[in-house]
Motif scaffolding. Sequence first.
Motif, short mmCIF file in Angstrom:
data_model
loop_
_atom_site.label_atom_id
_atom_site.label_comp_id
_atom_site.label_asym_id
_atom_site.label_seq_id
_atom_site.Cartn_x
_atom_site.Cartn_y
_atom_site.Cartn_z
N GLY A 9 13.35 81.10 19.44
CA GLY A 9 14.07 81.29 20.68
C GLY A 9 13.38 80.64 21.86
O GLY A 9 14.04 80.07 22.75
N TYR A 10 12.05 80.71 21.87
CA TYR A 10 11.26 80.09 22.94
C TYR A 10 11.48 78.58 22.97
O TYR A 10 11.72 77.99 24.03
CB TYR A 10 9.79 80.42 22.69
N ALA A 11 11.40 77.94 21.80
CA ALA A 11 11.58 76.48 21.74
C ALA A 11 13.01 76.08 22.10
O ALA A 11 13.23 75.04 22.74
CB ALA A 11 11.23 75.97 20.34
N ILE A 69 14.56 72.42 24.34
CA ILE A 69 15.86 71.79 24.08
C ILE A 69 16.88 72.16 25.14
O ILE A 69 17.49 71.30 25.78
CB ILE A 69 16.38 72.17 22.68
N GLY A 70 17.10 73.45 25.37
CA GLY A 70 18.10 73.88 26.33
C GLY A 70 17.73 73.55 27.76
O GLY A 70 18.56 73.08 28.54
N CYS A 90 19.65 76.59 15.59
CA CYS A 90 18.59 77.05 14.70
C CYS A 90 19.13 77.74 13.46
O CYS A 90 18.36 78.22 12.61
CB CYS A 90 17.64 77.99 15.44
N GLY A 91 20.45 77.81 13.31
CA GLY A 91 21.04 78.41 12.13
C GLY A 91 22.55 78.42 12.26
O GLY A 91 23.11 78.21 13.34
N ARG A 141 21.05 69.51 18.96
CA ARG A 141 19.78 69.34 18.25
C ARG A 141 19.54 70.49 17.29
O ARG A 141 19.40 71.64 17.70
CB ARG A 141 18.63 69.25 19.25
N GLY A 142 19.50 70.18 16.01
CA GLY A 142 19.09 71.16 15.02
C GLY A 142 17.57 71.17 14.91
O GLY A 142 16.93 70.13 15.09
#
Length: 349
Positions: free
Chosen positions: A135-137, A142-143, A244-245, A276-277
């Motif tokens: 969640g941090y990344a 990215i966000g 992320c999923g 971005r995955g």
Amino acid sequence: MTQTRIVLAARPDGAPRPEDFAVTSGPIPEPAAGQLLLRTLYLSLDPYLRGRMGSSASHSSGTQPVTLGAVMEGGTVGEVVVSRDPRFVPGDVVAAATGWQQFAVAPAAAVRRLNPADAPVSTALGVRGMPGLTGYAAIREIGRPRPGETVVVAAATGTVGSLAGQMARLEGSRVVGIAGGERKVRWLRAAGFDVALDHRDPDFESNLADATPDGIDVYVESVGGRVRQAVWPRLNRHARVPVCGVASAYSAAATGLDTDADGLMSGLVTRSITLRGFVFSDFEYLRPTFEREVADWLRAGDVVHHEDVVDGLVNAPSAFLGMLAGEHLGKRLVRVAPEPQSEDQASIA
């Protein structure tokens, strides 16, 4: 001496079932030079483990599935029982990846020492562990939300989503959290989300439109399905979408998926959207800053989290199936053994 282990007994066809797991017994291993014998304290249950079970027509893990008859994989917090490495002594508590068993041997180089004074050790599997770093990344790298932007977070009561949403609020963004059920919606409101929506509501799509009148600038994606379909048309030009999923695909048949890849890519072009995955290990270099910042936020009360703890290793399969069905709130853990007492705790006792 023997120990309890839970192994993968069959590859699921669709949603996993209790009979896909088996409770077995086996010997407690002996550590060699450079290794540690660990007693499992907590076991982490995470959606990615569905991919490790194999046989999902629509979702494949980046890692080979667990071998049939082998111990199920999973992140753990464990106590060092025997050390064959000078860097660790019995009683140390570490984060490892030793799976669904009471005892395991791990290379000392592959574990991470935990300091119970920093935060409860269970958080090393949640808000200060792999899901938290994810969640941090998603937000930090990215966000990158800016003050005044609108951020929408899927599965917002999970560890990934709850940290991502609260981080976006700390950055000055307006945050809309999406979850399933009134209990989870209430938790999001209490956690400070500006808007909390129930994706099970028949009017979810119109509720989302009302909640995002200026569109969506960042969408933290971990669900897919109906939620993604409602969000996608509302993404603004230059929106950022960390993925992320895709939980809706983990046990779905391939024929049930939305396969309009050309339409999706066309939207990326016409609205200049960044999609971005990623997996948490892509951003392992962030860990020192991540751990420090999250610890500070927790102490200050700027970030809250919830742990849903199930007792007993033998209950791990049912707890895992319940997690996949969305019955949990926050981070789901299995408490395999009680935590060791510190010297201060022992003197009080």
